[in-house]
Design a protein around this motif. Structure first.
Motif, PDB file in Angstrom:
ATOM      1  N   UNK A 115      52.784  79.544  75.595  1.00 37.64           N
ATOM      2  CA  UNK A 115      52.456  79.198  74.211  1.00 37.64           C
ATOM      3  C   UNK A 115      50.954  79.114  73.967  1.00 37.64           C
ATOM      4  N   UNK A 116      50.201  78.588  74.950  1.00 38.36           N
ATOM      5  CA  UNK A 116      48.772  78.374  74.743  1.00 38.36           C
ATOM      6  C   UNK A 116      48.475  77.476  73.574  1.00 38.36           C
ATOM      7  N   UNK A 117      49.062  76.271  73.490  1.00 38.34           N
ATOM      8  CA  UNK A 117      48.904  75.440  72.291  1.00 38.34           C
ATOM      9  C   UNK A 117      47.484  74.933  72.106  1.00 38.34           C
ATOM     10  N   UNK A 118      47.062  74.878  70.858  1.00 44.61           N
ATOM     11  CA  UNK A 118      45.787  74.246  70.527  1.00 44.61           C
ATOM     12  C   UNK A 118      45.962  72.754  70.303  1.00 44.61           C
ATOM     13  N   UNK A 119      47.211  72.313  70.092  1.00 42.21           N
ATOM     14  CA  UNK A 119      47.488  70.902  69.829  1.00 42.21           C
ATOM     15  C   UNK A 119      48.860  70.561  70.371  1.00 42.21           C
ATOM     16  N   UNK A 120      49.069  69.244  70.580  1.00 47.51           N
ATOM     17  CA  UNK A 120      50.335  68.788  71.150  1.00 47.51           C
ATOM     18  C   UNK A 120      50.655  67.391  70.617  1.00 47.51           C
ATOM     19  N   UNK A 121      51.873  67.227  70.099  1.00 47.78           N
ATOM     20  CA  UNK A 121      52.363  65.924  69.639  1.00 47.78           C
ATOM     21  C   UNK A 121      53.502  65.526  70.569  1.00 47.78           C
ATOM     22  N   UNK A 122      53.438  64.325  71.149  1.00 43.00           N
ATOM     23  CA  UNK A 122      54.412  63.966  72.182  1.00 43.00           C
ATOM     24  C   UNK A 122      54.724  62.478  72.152  1.00 43.00           C
ATOM     25  N   UNK A 123      55.901  62.137  72.676  1.00 45.16           N
ATOM     26  CA  UNK A 123      56.250  60.747  72.915  1.00 45.16           C
ATOM     27  C   UNK A 123      55.596  60.272  74.212  1.00 45.16           C
ATOM     28  N   UNK A 124      55.132  59.048  74.214  1.00 44.10           N
ATOM     29  CA  UNK A 124      54.486  58.508  75.403  1.00 44.10           C
ATOM     30  C   UNK A 124      55.418  58.511  76.611  1.00 44.10           C
ATOM     31  N   UNK A 125      56.712  58.313  76.386  1.00 42.39           N
ATOM     32  CA  UNK A 125      57.666  58.298  77.500  1.00 42.39           C
ATOM     33  C   UNK A 125      57.768  59.640  78.202  1.00 42.39           C
ATOM     34  N   UNK A 126      57.259  60.698  77.574  1.00 44.14           N
ATOM     35  CA  UNK A 126      57.290  62.040  78.163  1.00 44.14           C
ATOM     36  C   UNK A 126      55.927  62.454  78.703  1.00 44.14           C
ATOM     37  N   UNK A 127      54.956  61.564  78.658  1.00 40.98           N
ATOM     38  CA  UNK A 127      53.569  61.946  78.915  1.00 40.98           C
ATOM     39  C   UNK A 127      53.274  62.249  80.378  1.00 40.98           C
ATOM     40  N   UNK A 146      45.573  66.239  71.583  1.00 39.66           N
ATOM     41  CA  UNK A 146      46.848  65.542  71.730  1.00 39.66           C
ATOM     42  C   UNK A 146      46.965  64.343  70.799  1.00 39.66           C
ATOM     43  N   UNK A 147      48.195  64.140  70.308  1.00 41.45           N
ATOM     44  CA  UNK A 147      48.549  62.928  69.584  1.00 41.45           C
ATOM     45  C   UNK A 147      49.764  62.326  70.256  1.00 41.45           C
ATOM     46  N   UNK A 148      49.760  61.022  70.415  1.00 36.57           N
ATOM     47  CA  UNK A 148      50.786  60.320  71.179  1.00 36.57           C
ATOM     48  C   UNK A 148      51.630  59.445  70.260  1.00 36.57           C
ATOM     49  N   UNK A 149      52.964  59.624  70.327  1.00 33.98           N
ATOM     50  CA  UNK A 149      53.899  58.794  69.566  1.00 33.98           C
ATOM     51  C   UNK A 149      54.265  57.595  70.434  1.00 33.98           C
ATOM     52  N   UNK A 150      54.003  56.414  69.953  1.00 32.67           N
ATOM     53  CA  UNK A 150      54.196  55.206  70.754  1.00 32.67           C
ATOM     54  C   UNK A 150      55.675  54.808  70.768  1.00 32.67           C
ATOM     55  N   UNK A 151      56.326  54.970  71.928  1.00 29.60           N
ATOM     56  CA  UNK A 151      57.695  54.480  72.078  1.00 29.60           C
ATOM     57  C   UNK A 151      57.787  53.446  73.190  1.00 29.60           C
ATOM     58  N   UNK A 152      56.630  52.837  73.514  1.00 26.28           N
ATOM     59  CA  UNK A 152      56.632  51.670  74.388  1.00 26.28           C
ATOM     60  C   UNK A 152      56.473  51.918  75.858  1.00 26.28           C
ATOM     61  N   UNK A 153      56.549  53.165  76.298  1.00 27.51           N
ATOM     62  CA  UNK A 153      56.419  53.457  77.722  1.00 27.51           C
ATOM     63  C   UNK A 153      55.555  54.683  77.925  1.00 27.51           C
ATOM     64  N   UNK A 154      54.979  54.794  79.131  1.00 32.59           N
ATOM     65  CA  UNK A 154      54.190  55.962  79.490  1.00 32.59           C
ATOM     66  C   UNK A 154      52.761  55.871  79.010  1.00 32.59           C
ATOM     67  N   UNK A 155      51.897  56.714  79.579  1.00 31.20           N
ATOM     68  CA  UNK A 155      50.490  56.691  79.201  1.00 31.20           C
ATOM     69  C   UNK A 155      50.261  57.277  77.811  1.00 31.20           C
ATOM     70  N   UNK A 156      49.219  56.822  77.162  1.00 32.45           N
ATOM     71  CA  UNK A 156      48.832  57.376  75.868  1.00 32.45           C
ATOM     72  C   UNK A 156      47.826  58.498  76.114  1.00 32.45           C
TER      73      UNK A 156
END
Length: 559
Positions: A115-127, A146-156
């Motif tokens: 894909x070669x993404x220029x940006x990434x939106x993810x849940x912290x639990x998947x980080x 990167x932007x991180x969706x806070x779901x309480x676990x994993x690194x930001x």
């Protein structure tokens, strides 16, 4: 490519303007109106634009497998954030692409490398897996914002998504274009991942199913909004994860039609109890599932604790077979007037055909084709004409061929000119999509699906369609789930092997073979049997054929 059309985000904007006070989304006790969700979408678009993302080369300058937009990868569980990122990307003229949340770091390296993404939106639990994959990709120059969706676990990793939207700068967004891309990644369980490139103007009609009642495209966005204002809002619940096309398509269709979208509280996996609770609490009218993988646990849960689900009139299933016994059981649960609709399609075609079952009228494997559905011959050089005369049961089936789609189809596969030419050939002067499903005409208005070529087993010179054998194996009363694959054989080339989960007693090979012989030609009957505790499937319920082959080889080896 079909010129013109309406972009997805303009369709959504028109609906939000027309029915702004209507409930758009319900999740975990919170409700968003169309006006509120539209505001979040515009903020997401401004966040992407402020990060410097957008169009680099316009579509007319590009080949079908090329991309001229920055790409944002979405690696997240179901939730409002997924929809904000999807529609926000459209608003910023950025191409969104889905990421499988189950991928290992190794698989993420392959997917994100493609894909070669220029940006990434993810849940912290998947980080954690993402961090490992991005570290390996950094030397290749892949370093997304990167932007991180806070779901309480994993690194930001990067900026917190909700904060970014709350503080989005007041930028003016660029006008959208129906030539802008929608990217659907596919192929993770049966081959290397591919990015299917759709024009938004084509995807809105062919994939998302947003069109006039007669199936023709809307001419302008305002017409979409006017239709939504006239339409009664239905309550629609997609149970599969948004990382897969089926749930994306139904969700976008709902939000571009003025309906109310409901998501279950549990999003990391199928929780049958939570899903039934959601259906009852929100009075869901349309429920989307993925074949037997969803139907079996739903039936078990309902039998253990029945709910009041009188609102539920339609269950839509796609992506995997739904056996007649399970259809009949679901219809019994739902009561008179309920329907189950099997949807046939793929990432490369959009919706192609449907079959509707009602109480007392249950079947599977055959579909009523859409106006652009075709069958092409084995060489992909000519169209196979449907037979004359009455439909099902007429004995007028045609030769097996490839299921194909004309009309609005994708531009190609990202970065793969060869695969694009192979999957999207020109047949009799018409560009079609032929993703690899074998099919034949069962009558003038009915198509029989024979199975995907990638899971075709060649044994003793005969071709066996794995899905056809799976359907018969699953009718054995003690088989809970099954996947059929080929195991290498010196004598036969491949031997048909059934990998099954059972309940209610042991199951031996000869008993299963006797059962299958009543329904299948001898060469299709499984020669080997592997019994497992659970058949592995993707989160969307699709069989994991790689796992099945590995499991079979580990149990029975080769001859």
């Amino acid at each position: 490519m079909t010129p013109g059309g309406v972009s997805v985000v303009d369709a959504f904007r028109a609906v939000a303007a027309a029915v702004g006070d209507r409930t758009a989304l319900v999740h975990r006790g919170r409700r968003w109106t169309y006006a509120e969700l539209a505001d979040r979408v515009e903020r997401a678009g401004r966040v992407f634009t402020a990060a410097g993302l957008g169009v680099r080369r316009e579509r007319p300058d590009l080949a079908g497998h090329e991309i001229g937009q920055d790409l944002v990868a979405i690696d997240a569980h179901n939730g409002v954030e997924w929809l904000e990122a999807l529609f926000g990307a459209f608003a910023a003229r950025v191409a969104p692409a889905n990421v499988n949340t189950r991928y290992t770091p190794e698989e993420l390296v392959e997917l994100l490398g493609m894909l070669g993404p220029a940006a990434l939106v993810h849940h912290r639990s998947l980080a954690e897996a993402l961090v490992e994959a991005l570290a390996e990709l950094a030397p290749a120059g892949i370093d997304p914002v990167c932007w991180s969706i806070d779901d309480g676990t994993g690194p930001r990793v990067g900026v917190e998504w909700s904060t970014a939207l709350d503080t989005a700068p007041p930028l003016e967004l660029p006008p959208s274009d129906p030539d802008d891309l929608y990217i659907l990644c596919t192929g993770g369980t049966t081959g290397r991942p591919k990015g299917v490139l759709w024009r938004q103007g084509d995807a809105l009609v062919a994939a998302f199913g947003v069109s006039r009642r007669d199936g023709t495209p809307y001419r302008h966005a305002e017409e979409v909004g006017e239709a939504a204002a006239r339409r009664r809002a239905r309550v629609i619940c997609p149970a599969p994860p948004l990382m897969h096309g089926a749930a994306q398509w139904l969700s976008v269709q709902a939000l571009c039609s003025g309906h109310t979208l409901v998501m279950p509280d549990v999003v990391a996996h199928l929780d049958a109890a939570d899903l039934w609770d959601t259906v009852e609490r929100e009075e869901v009218e349309v429920l989307q599932i993925v074949g037997d993988a969803f139907a079996v646990p739903l039936l078990e849960e309902f039998r253990a604790r029945p709910r009041s689900v009188g609102s539920l009139g339609l269950v839509v299933s796609g992506g995997a077979p739904l056996q007649p016994t399970h259809k009949a059981a679901l219809l019994e649960v739902l009561g008179d007037g309920a329907r189950i609709r099997d949807s046939l399609g793929s990432s490369e075609t959009g919706l192609q055909a449907r079959h509707t079952s009602r109480p007392g009228e249950v079947a599977t494997g055959r579909f009523r084709p859409g106006p652009d559905t075709r069958v092409v011959d084995a060489a992909r050089r000519r169209f196979v004409a449907p037979p004359p005369g009455p439909g099902a049961g007429s004995g007028t089936e045609t030769e097996p061929g490839w299921l194909a789609q004309a009309g609005p189809v994708p531009l190609g596969y990202l970065g793969d000119a060869e695969a694009t030419a192979r999957t999207f050939p020109v047949v009799e002067g018409v560009r079609v999509s032929v993703p690899g499903d074998r099919a034949r005409w069962a009558g003038p208005d009915e198509i029989e699906l024979l199975g995907r070529d990638s899971v075709t087993i060649v044994t003793g010179g005969e071709k066996v369609f794995a899905e056809e054998v799976e359907a018969v194996v699953k009718t054995h009363p003690r088989v809970v789930d099954a996947v059929v694959c080929g195991v290498p054989s010196r004598r036969w080339g491949s031997e048909v092997t059934a990998v099954v989960a059972v309940a209610g007693g042991a199951l031996g090979l000869e008993e299963l073979r006797d059962h299958c012989r009543r329904h299948l030609a001898g060469y299709k009957v499984p020669r080997r049997l592997v019994v497992v505790d659970t058949v592995r499937r993707s989160p969307a319920g699709k069989p994991d054929y790689r796992w099945a082959v590995d499991t079979a080889l580990g149990s029975v080896g080769t001859d």
